[in-house]
Design a protein around this motif. Structure first.
Motif, PDB file in Angstrom:
ATOM      1  N   SER A  40      18.223 -38.045  -3.720  1.00 46.37           N
ATOM      2  CA  SER A  40      18.348 -39.497  -3.806  1.00 46.37           C
ATOM      3  C   SER A  40      17.956 -39.986  -5.204  1.00 46.37           C
ATOM      4  CB  SER A  40      17.496 -40.184  -2.737  1.00 46.37           C
ATOM      5  OG  SER A  40      16.114 -40.048  -3.033  1.00 46.37           O
ATOM      6  N   GLN A  41      17.257 -39.149  -5.952  1.00 45.09           N
ATOM      7  CA  GLN A  41      16.859 -39.473  -7.320  1.00 45.09           C
ATOM      8  C   GLN A  41      17.797 -38.836  -8.334  1.00 45.09           C
ATOM      9  OE1 GLN A  41      12.905 -37.895  -7.401  1.00 45.09           O
ATOM     10  NE2 GLN A  41      12.323 -38.978  -5.555  1.00 45.09           N
ATOM     11  N   ASN A  42      18.850 -38.217  -7.856  1.00 44.13           N
ATOM     12  CA  ASN A  42      19.792 -37.503  -8.703  1.00 44.13           C
ATOM     13  C   ASN A  42      21.204 -37.894  -8.268  1.00 44.13           C
ATOM     14  OD1 ASN A  42      21.525 -35.188  -9.545  1.00 44.13           O
ATOM     15  ND2 ASN A  42      19.575 -34.487 -10.381  1.00 44.13           N
ATOM     16  N   ASN A  43      22.171 -37.681  -9.121  1.00 45.67           N
ATOM     17  CA  ASN A  43      23.531 -38.092  -8.787  1.00 45.67           C
ATOM     18  C   ASN A  43      24.472 -36.897  -8.730  1.00 45.67           C
ATOM     19  OD1 ASN A  43      25.525 -39.909  -8.122  1.00 45.67           O
ATOM     20  ND2 ASN A  43      26.045 -40.365 -10.238  1.00 45.67           N
ATOM     21  N   ASP A  44      24.092 -35.862  -8.025  1.00 48.48           N
ATOM     22  CA  ASP A  44      24.952 -34.689  -7.892  1.00 48.48           C
ATOM     23  C   ASP A  44      25.692 -34.790  -6.561  1.00 48.48           C
ATOM     24  OD1 ASP A  44      25.907 -32.010  -7.226  1.00 48.48           O
ATOM     25  OD2 ASP A  44      24.743 -31.355  -8.961  1.00 48.48           O
ATOM     26  N   LYS A  45      26.903 -35.311  -6.611  1.00 49.90           N
ATOM     27  CA  LYS A  45      27.690 -35.553  -5.392  1.00 49.90           C
ATOM     28  C   LYS A  45      27.944 -34.280  -4.603  1.00 49.90           C
ATOM     29  CE  LYS A  45      30.522 -39.370  -7.074  1.00 49.90           C
ATOM     30  NZ  LYS A  45      31.925 -39.783  -7.290  1.00 49.90           N
ATOM     31  N   ARG A  46      28.278 -33.219  -5.309  1.00 49.91           N
ATOM     32  CA  ARG A  46      28.646 -31.970  -4.620  1.00 49.91           C
ATOM     33  C   ARG A  46      27.438 -31.373  -3.896  1.00 49.91           C
ATOM     34  NH1 ARG A  46      33.612 -30.284  -5.458  1.00 49.91           N
ATOM     35  NH2 ARG A  46      33.182 -28.106  -5.028  1.00 49.91           N
ATOM     36  N   ARG A  56      33.918 -39.142   3.403  1.00 49.78           N
ATOM     37  CA  ARG A  56      33.537 -39.071   1.978  1.00 49.78           C
ATOM     38  C   ARG A  56      34.491 -38.188   1.194  1.00 49.78           C
ATOM     39  NH1 ARG A  56      27.304 -37.467   1.701  1.00 49.78           N
ATOM     40  NH2 ARG A  56      27.882 -36.923  -0.433  1.00 49.78           N
ATOM     41  N   SER A  57      34.821 -37.035   1.768  1.00 45.42           N
ATOM     42  CA  SER A  57      35.669 -36.087   1.029  1.00 45.42           C
ATOM     43  C   SER A  57      37.110 -36.580   0.929  1.00 45.42           C
ATOM     44  CB  SER A  57      35.612 -34.694   1.657  1.00 45.42           C
ATOM     45  OG  SER A  57      36.083 -34.707   2.973  1.00 45.42           O
ATOM     46  N   SER A  58      37.551 -37.394   1.864  1.00 42.81           N
ATOM     47  CA  SER A  58      38.922 -37.911   1.779  1.00 42.81           C
ATOM     48  C   SER A  58      39.022 -39.100   0.824  1.00 42.81           C
ATOM     49  CB  SER A  58      39.464 -38.280   3.158  1.00 42.81           C
ATOM     50  OG  SER A  58      38.709 -39.310   3.730  1.00 42.81           O
ATOM     51  N   ASP A 105      36.894 -39.453  -1.998  1.00 42.22           N
ATOM     52  CA  ASP A 105      36.384 -39.111  -3.325  1.00 42.22           C
ATOM     53  C   ASP A 105      37.073 -37.852  -3.842  1.00 42.22           C
ATOM     54  OD1 ASP A 105      34.841 -38.241  -5.531  1.00 42.22           O
ATOM     55  OD2 ASP A 105      33.014 -39.106  -4.687  1.00 42.22           O
ATOM     56  N   SER A 106      37.827 -37.978  -4.919  1.00 43.67           N
ATOM     57  CA  SER A 106      38.588 -36.834  -5.449  1.00 43.67           C
ATOM     58  C   SER A 106      37.682 -35.683  -5.879  1.00 43.67           C
ATOM     59  CB  SER A 106      39.470 -37.281  -6.616  1.00 43.67           C
ATOM     60  OG  SER A 106      38.675 -37.774  -7.683  1.00 43.67           O
ATOM     61  N   GLU A 107      36.431 -35.978  -6.258  1.00 38.99           N
ATOM     62  CA  GLU A 107      35.496 -34.913  -6.638  1.00 38.99           C
ATOM     63  C   GLU A 107      35.073 -34.071  -5.432  1.00 38.99           C
ATOM     64  OE1 GLU A 107      32.191 -35.915  -9.282  1.00 38.99           O
ATOM     65  OE2 GLU A 107      33.218 -37.828  -9.645  1.00 38.99           O
ATOM     66  N   LEU A 108      35.279 -34.594  -4.243  1.00 35.57           N
ATOM     67  CA  LEU A 108      34.863 -33.905  -3.013  1.00 35.57           C
ATOM     68  C   LEU A 108      36.051 -33.469  -2.166  1.00 35.57           C
ATOM     69  CD1 LEU A 108      31.953 -36.321  -1.988  1.00 35.57           C
ATOM     70  CD2 LEU A 108      31.775 -34.147  -3.226  1.00 35.57           C
ATOM     71  N   SER A 109      37.270 -33.713  -2.634  1.00 36.20           N
ATOM     72  CA  SER A 109      38.452 -33.468  -1.806  1.00 36.20           C
ATOM     73  C   SER A 109      38.624 -31.990  -1.441  1.00 36.20           C
ATOM     74  CB  SER A 109      39.706 -33.983  -2.500  1.00 36.20           C
ATOM     75  OG  SER A 109      39.930 -33.295  -3.717  1.00 36.20           O
ATOM     76  N   ASP A 110      38.082 -31.075  -2.243  1.00 38.78           N
ATOM     77  CA  ASP A 110      38.210 -29.661  -1.891  1.00 38.78           C
ATOM     78  C   ASP A 110      37.334 -29.279  -0.697  1.00 38.78           C
ATOM     79  OD1 ASP A 110      36.064 -30.120  -3.698  1.00 38.78           O
ATOM     80  OD2 ASP A 110      35.991 -28.004  -4.233  1.00 38.78           O
ATOM     81  N   PHE A 111      36.506 -30.202  -0.231  1.00 37.34           N
ATOM     82  CA  PHE A 111      35.693 -29.956   0.961  1.00 37.34           C
ATOM     83  C   PHE A 111      36.401 -30.383   2.243  1.00 37.34           C
ATOM     84  CE2 PHE A 111      32.081 -30.326  -2.116  1.00 37.34           C
ATOM     85  CZ  PHE A 111      31.579 -29.041  -1.945  1.00 37.34           C
ATOM     86  N   LEU A 112      37.594 -30.939   2.131  1.00 40.45           N
ATOM     87  CA  LEU A 112      38.281 -31.448   3.323  1.00 40.45           C
ATOM     88  C   LEU A 112      38.513 -30.384   4.391  1.00 40.45           C
ATOM     89  CD1 LEU A 112      40.867 -34.035   2.006  1.00 40.45           C
ATOM     90  CD2 LEU A 112      39.090 -34.414   3.715  1.00 40.45           C
ATOM     91  N   ASP A 113      38.554 -29.133   4.020  1.00 36.04           N
ATOM     92  CA  ASP A 113      38.814 -28.075   5.003  1.00 36.04           C
ATOM     93  C   ASP A 113      37.548 -27.463   5.577  1.00 36.04           C
ATOM     94  OD1 ASP A 113      37.934 -26.672   2.820  1.00 36.04           O
ATOM     95  OD2 ASP A 113      39.562 -25.227   2.833  1.00 36.04           O
ATOM     96  N   PHE A 114      36.374 -28.094   5.326  1.00 33.14           N
ATOM     97  CA  PHE A 114      35.124 -27.536   5.835  1.00 33.14           C
ATOM     98  C   PHE A 114      35.144 -27.535   7.325  1.00 33.14           C
ATOM     99  CE2 PHE A 114      33.902 -32.001   5.607  1.00 33.14           C
ATOM    100  CZ  PHE A 114      33.240 -32.190   6.789  1.00 33.14           C
TER     101      PHE A 114
END
Length: 127
Positions: free
Chosen positions: A76-82, A114-116, A118-127
């Motif tokens: 919460s104190q950092n901005n690492d989306k992945r 979130r993954s759908s 945010d393009s930075e997270l889109s590769d997680f859509l198949d989790f």
């Protein structure tokens, strides 16, 4: 952080991870616990997240949730989306393994949204 023990696992018929060596897995968890304080910043947060996943695999669900919730707070104190996404996924898995399927499903649904969006997270859509 590399763990000098066999942290490999396979999947059981019920699709749960099963350590190849329970003894090595326990030693690896102990190793991470003893070495984490030597790390800083995202390296420490990432190692803690990995520790939480290993704890879940070892069946230490409450320890896993405590570790991963600590990671959530640190993030919460950092901005690492992945890393934030990965940690939330690990929390959902631990909650699912605890048997709270409804709560896990809520988290999974939020992660899917979130993954759908945010393009930075889109590769997680198949989790």
């Amino acid at each position: 952080m590399n763990v000098p023990f066999n942290m490999n696992y396979s999947f059981s018929d019920s699709l749960r991870e099963v350590p190849e060596s329970k003894e090595d897995f326990q030693k690896g968890i102990q190793f991470l616990n003893s070495e984490i304080d030597k790390l800083n910043g995202l390296d420490k947060i990432s190692a803690l997240s990995k520790l939480g996943a290993y704890q879940r695999i070892a069946g230490l669900i409450e320890d896993s949730l405590a570790t991963l919730k600590m990671v959530r707070q640190l993030l919460s104190q950092n901005n690492d989306k992945r890393l934030s996404f990965i940690t939330e996924l690990r929390i959902a898995q631990s909650i699912q393994f605890k048997g709270d399927f409804e709560e896990a499903a809520k988290i999974y649904s939020g992660l899917k949204n979130r993954s759908s969006r945010d393009s930075e997270l889109s590769d997680f859509l198949d989790f």
